[in-house]
Scaffold this active site. Structure first.
Site, mmCIF file in Angstrom:
data_model
loop_
_atom_site.group_PDB
_atom_site.id
_atom_site.type_symbol
_atom_site.label_atom_id
_atom_site.label_comp_id
_atom_site.label_asym_id
_atom_site.label_seq_id
_atom_site.Cartn_x
_atom_site.Cartn_y
_atom_site.Cartn_z
ATOM 1 N N ASP A 143 45.565 51.050 86.558
ATOM 2 C CA ASP A 143 45.367 49.635 85.736
ATOM 3 C C ASP A 143 45.418 48.461 86.757
ATOM 4 O O ASP A 143 46.119 48.197 87.573
ATOM 5 C CB ASP A 143 46.534 49.399 84.776
ATOM 6 C CG ASP A 143 46.286 48.681 83.554
ATOM 7 O OD1 ASP A 143 45.214 48.829 82.963
ATOM 8 O OD2 ASP A 143 46.642 47.412 83.475
ATOM 9 N N GLU A 182 45.381 53.327 74.153
ATOM 10 C CA GLU A 182 45.316 51.907 73.660
ATOM 11 C C GLU A 182 46.174 51.428 74.928
ATOM 12 O O GLU A 182 47.415 51.745 74.942
ATOM 13 C CB GLU A 182 45.973 51.587 72.520
ATOM 14 C CG GLU A 182 45.436 50.433 71.836
ATOM 15 C CD GLU A 182 46.157 49.934 70.465
ATOM 16 O OE1 GLU A 182 46.311 48.795 70.180
ATOM 17 O OE2 GLU A 182 46.888 50.950 69.724
ATOM 18 N N PHE A 202 31.705 46.107 90.450
ATOM 19 C CA PHE A 202 31.679 45.956 88.958
ATOM 20 C C PHE A 202 32.645 44.600 88.413
ATOM 21 O O PHE A 202 33.311 43.946 89.488
ATOM 22 C CB PHE A 202 32.183 47.117 88.212
ATOM 23 C CG PHE A 202 33.597 47.508 88.470
ATOM 24 C CD1 PHE A 202 33.886 48.042 89.491
ATOM 25 C CD2 PHE A 202 34.757 47.216 87.401
ATOM 26 C CE1 PHE A 202 35.231 48.351 89.952
ATOM 27 C CE2 PHE A 202 35.852 47.565 87.866
ATOM 28 C CZ PHE A 202 36.381 48.074 88.973
ATOM 29 N N GLY A 257 32.741 51.924 87.256
ATOM 30 C CA GLY A 257 33.154 51.105 88.747
ATOM 31 C C GLY A 257 34.162 51.632 89.377
ATOM 32 O O GLY A 257 34.144 52.052 90.754
#
Ligand SMILES: O=P(O)(O)OP(=O)(O)OP(=O)(O)OC[C@H]1O[C@@H](n2cnc3c(O)ncnc32)[C@H](O)[C@@H]1O
Ligand SMILES: [Mg+2]
Length: 190
Positions: free
Chosen positions: A70, A41, A150, A12
């Site tokens: 992010d 991670e 999305f 997306g």
């Protein structure tokens, strides 16, 4: 064609980046192409920390400039939740379960104010990493509307357009979205 490497596996987001970088003549390359087996991670507690972590990790591995995104949804009545945990709120990258959990937690709540946040970090070998932040204000609906986009797009209502994010085309979304705002700031710096 000049390539931009994005440290993401989210298709997306890739579409959002292509809608913006494509017309500028860049080819968007992602972890799905260049490092499909790599998992980074997200141990940070802020969008900034996680964006820097993803950009620097992939940049060090590839020895090239890498951009990372992010992002997430911050809901006021839920004290900013799901925030940095947006992708793994109810299930790992299960958009439907995440949406249902958000709607359930907001049941009966009249304060529906929320914002999408996007932090984009740029890391390059032997250079200082930097980041930009974009936000988009909206309201959480009581049911899903629209099929584009999305993540939480179907329940994120944009009052100025009288539509949810999922009712916008990728181009319309990029003109008002948190990601579009962050990329606009990024373009000034690149
Ligand atoms: O880390 P990468 O591989 O880039 O992909 P991801 O999906 O895990 O991305 P994040 O860690 O940044 O988490 C972001 C989550 O926030 C939500 N989100 C972010 N931007 C969004 C957008 O434009 N529309 C809807 N939901 C969004 C969605 O649930 C994403 O999975
Ligand atoms: Mg992630």
């Amino acid at each position: 064609m000049t390539q931009v490497v994005i440290a993401t596996k989210n298709r997306g987001k890739v579409k959002d980046f292509e809608a913006i970088f494509g017309p500028l003549g860049y080819e968007v390359v992602t972890m799905l192409d260049v490092a499909p087996d790599m998992d980074i991670e997200e141990t940070g507690t802020t969008f900034e920390e996680n964006a820097v972590l993803k950009a620097e990790t992939l940049s060090a591995a590839l020895q090239t400039m890498v951009i990372a995104d992010d992002s997430g949804l911050a809901i006021d009545a839920l004290h900013g939740e799901p925030g940095v945990y947006s992708a793994r709120y109810a299930g790992d990258h299960d958009d439907e379960a995440n949406i249902q959990k958000a709607l359930r937690n907001l049941q009966g709540e009249t304060n529906r104010q929320a914002r999408f946040v996007c932090v984009i970090a740029v890391a390059e070998p032997n250079k200082e990493t930097y980041y930009v932040r974009g936000e988009c204000e909206g309201e959480i609906t009581t049911e899903k509307r629209g099929t584009n986009g999305f993540g939480y797009d179907p329940i994120f209502y944009v009052p100025t357009l009288n539509k949810t994010m999922a009712e916008l085309t990728p181009e319309q979304k990029s003109t008002i979205s948190h990601r579009g705002a962050a990329i606009a700031k990024l373009k000034e710096k690149l």
